[in-house]
Design a protein around this motif. Structure first.
Motif, PDB file in Angstrom:
ATOM      1  N   VAL A 268      38.423  37.558  53.254  1.00  0.00           N
ATOM      2  CA  VAL A 268      38.287  36.515  52.241  1.00  0.00           C
ATOM      3  C   VAL A 268      38.808  37.107  50.942  1.00  0.00           C
ATOM      4  O   VAL A 268      38.341  38.163  50.504  1.00  0.00           O
ATOM      5  N   VAL A 269      39.805  36.463  50.352  1.00  0.00           N
ATOM      6  CA  VAL A 269      40.401  36.961  49.117  1.00  0.00           C
ATOM      7  C   VAL A 269      39.975  36.032  47.986  1.00  0.00           C
ATOM      8  O   VAL A 269      40.118  34.808  48.080  1.00  0.00           O
ATOM      9  N   LEU A 270      39.437  36.611  46.922  1.00  0.00           N
ATOM     10  CA  LEU A 270      38.814  35.843  45.847  1.00  0.00           C
ATOM     11  C   LEU A 270      39.683  35.835  44.586  1.00  0.00           C
ATOM     12  O   LEU A 270      40.307  36.849  44.243  1.00  0.00           O
ATOM     13  N   SER A 271      39.655  34.708  43.884  1.00  0.00           N
ATOM     14  CA  SER A 271      40.274  34.659  42.566  1.00  0.00           C
ATOM     15  C   SER A 271      39.443  35.485  41.589  1.00  0.00           C
ATOM     16  O   SER A 271      38.257  35.764  41.817  1.00  0.00           O
ATOM     17  N   ASP A 272      40.071  35.873  40.484  1.00  0.00           N
ATOM     18  CA  ASP A 272      39.344  36.618  39.454  1.00  0.00           C
ATOM     19  C   ASP A 272      38.127  35.831  38.979  1.00  0.00           C
ATOM     20  O   ASP A 272      37.062  36.398  38.746  1.00  0.00           O
ATOM     21  N   GLU A 273      38.295  34.510  38.833  1.00  0.00           N
ATOM     22  CA  GLU A 273      37.199  33.679  38.324  1.00  0.00           C
ATOM     23  C   GLU A 273      36.010  33.690  39.275  1.00  0.00           C
ATOM     24  O   GLU A 273      34.850  33.834  38.851  1.00  0.00           O
TER      25      GLU A 273
END
Length: 405
Positions: A268-273
């Motif tokens: 799972v790759v997350l945005s900075d936000e």
């Protein structure tokens, strides 16, 4: 044709793989145009992946990501190798064990964040009919295939589905997802999960459709989760379809080609936000999820070798070239076969829509080519092997027509 309708026997089990071919226990070699379960992207004997796994066995064969604060250093190295090839706003990775788990993790994280931020009413997750996001209580609930929902009783609650733009009544642009979320109440929606190429049928969602959906989600505070378990890691000629289309999902899931199937791994790759929202919570509100083999060192070693191969061996260029060739050749061939109603796809991910898909699959197997109902061709496939597949398609369609008559 009746000879094609056979069940699995001891002679038809797989025993060996080399390049894009597999040998069964009966001694027959077949071209595996389905890439295993769509995941053996670099073939069955890639030397770099095999060597990376061997080296890791000799150093650290196991470590975990969820207990006692001692992850492997390799988990950081693998993330740092992969992230430069993903959309630039996605900068944090959580490794999991399989695609279903990655999708479920992203959905539960979305719900968790809304609750932590004082919006527990944001609990509903929307998916798309025909979308495939795995099996089990979470992934199966999101998968838009009714028999998956019915086979074992209640699954993850508060999941809803909308028709895709490829449905017969649609115009290819208007979004039933947006309309149904508006009717339902977007303030009650936690996330939307979509595949950029829909797994059941190979329907390619347009840039316009996905950009509109992303804007709708941003406007209403809904997390956009793009499921690239299948499309990611080279399948469409780039590391991600999201990158090709300049999408900015809040979360992106990867799997399958992440290790070319040599070991189980997803992410799972997350945005900075999203990452900052999680990081900013107090310790007693942290999101705890995972399983024993998440981010397994052997899998991470395989993943790093895949990233190296995709960036140095001309594989992405091969996908784009062979994909264009495949589309051109298939489109030409099926004109001779009226039972084929459509050819669609992108990269090395193509579907042939036929009146008899299972018969076609079995007829192609009889001619030495393994396909699924949606073919995911190996990324390392050659022009000669494309020719072999297209000839088998042509002949198998003739077999099916003859059987039907």
């Amino acid at each position: 044709m009746g000879a094609y309708l056979k069940t699995v026997s001891p002679e038809t089990m797989l025993a060996e793989g080399r390049g894009v071919r597999v040998r069964d226990t009966g001694g027959r070699w077949l071209l595996d145009a389905r890439s295993g379960l769509w995941n053996v992207t670099l073939g069955y004997d890639h030397p770099g992946i095999k060597e990376a796994i061997r080296r890791q066995l000799d150093t650290l064969p196991y470590a975990n990501l969820i207990g006692y604060g001692r992850p492997s250093a390799l988990s950081m190295e693998a993330a740092e190798a992969l992230l430069p090839h993903l959309p630039s706003h996605l900068n944090k990775i959580r490794y999991c064990s399989n695609g279903s788990q990655a999708v479920e993790t992203a959905v539960l994280l979305s719900r968790f964040l809304h609750r932590a931020q004082g919006a527990p009413e944001r609990n509903t997750v929307f998916g798309m009919w025909r979308g495939f996001h795995g099996l089990g209580a979470g992934g199966g609930a999101l998968t838009g295939i009714p028999y998956v929902h019915h086979q074992a009783g209640p699954l993850l609650p508060d999941v809803m589905h909308a028709p895709g733009p490829f449905e017969a009544h649609g115009d290819g642009q208007a979004s039933d997802l947006e309309r149904l979320m508006t009717d339902f109440g977007p303030e009650r929606v936690s996330a939307v999960v979509v595949e950029p190429v829909v797994g059941e049928g190979g329907h390619v969602l347009t840039r316009e459709y996905l950009t509109s959906l992303a804007q709708f989600c941003r406007t209403h505070g809904i997390h956009l989760i793009v499921d690239e378990v299948t499309t990611g890691m080279g399948r469409t000629g780039a590391f991600t379809r999201s990158g090709q289309l300049d999408l900015r999902p809040d979360m992106l899931t990867l799997g399958k080609g992440l290790t070319s199937g040599y070991a189980p791994l997803s992410a799972v790759v997350l945005s900075d936000e999203v990452y900052q929202a999680v990081r900013g919570l107090p310790y007693d509100q942290q999101f705890f999820i995972g399983s024993t083999n998440d981010g397994h060192p052997l899998s991470l070693a395989a993943s790093m070798a895949v990233v190296e191969a995709l960036t140095t061996e001309g594989i992405l260029e091969n996908v784009r070239a062979r994909g264009a060739e495949l589309e051109r050749r298939l489109t030409s061939v099926v004109k001779r076969h009226p039972q084929v109603t459509s050819v669609r796809g992108t990269g090395l991910m193509y579907a042939i829509e036929s009146d008899e898909p299972d018969l076609l699959r079995l007829a192609m197997e009889a001619r030495g080519v393994l396909v699924s109902t949606l073919a995911k061709w190996p990324l390392v496939i050659s022009s000669d092997e494309i020719e072999e597949i297209v000839v088998a398609v042509d002949q198998a369609l003739g077999d099916v027509a003859e059987f039907a008559s």
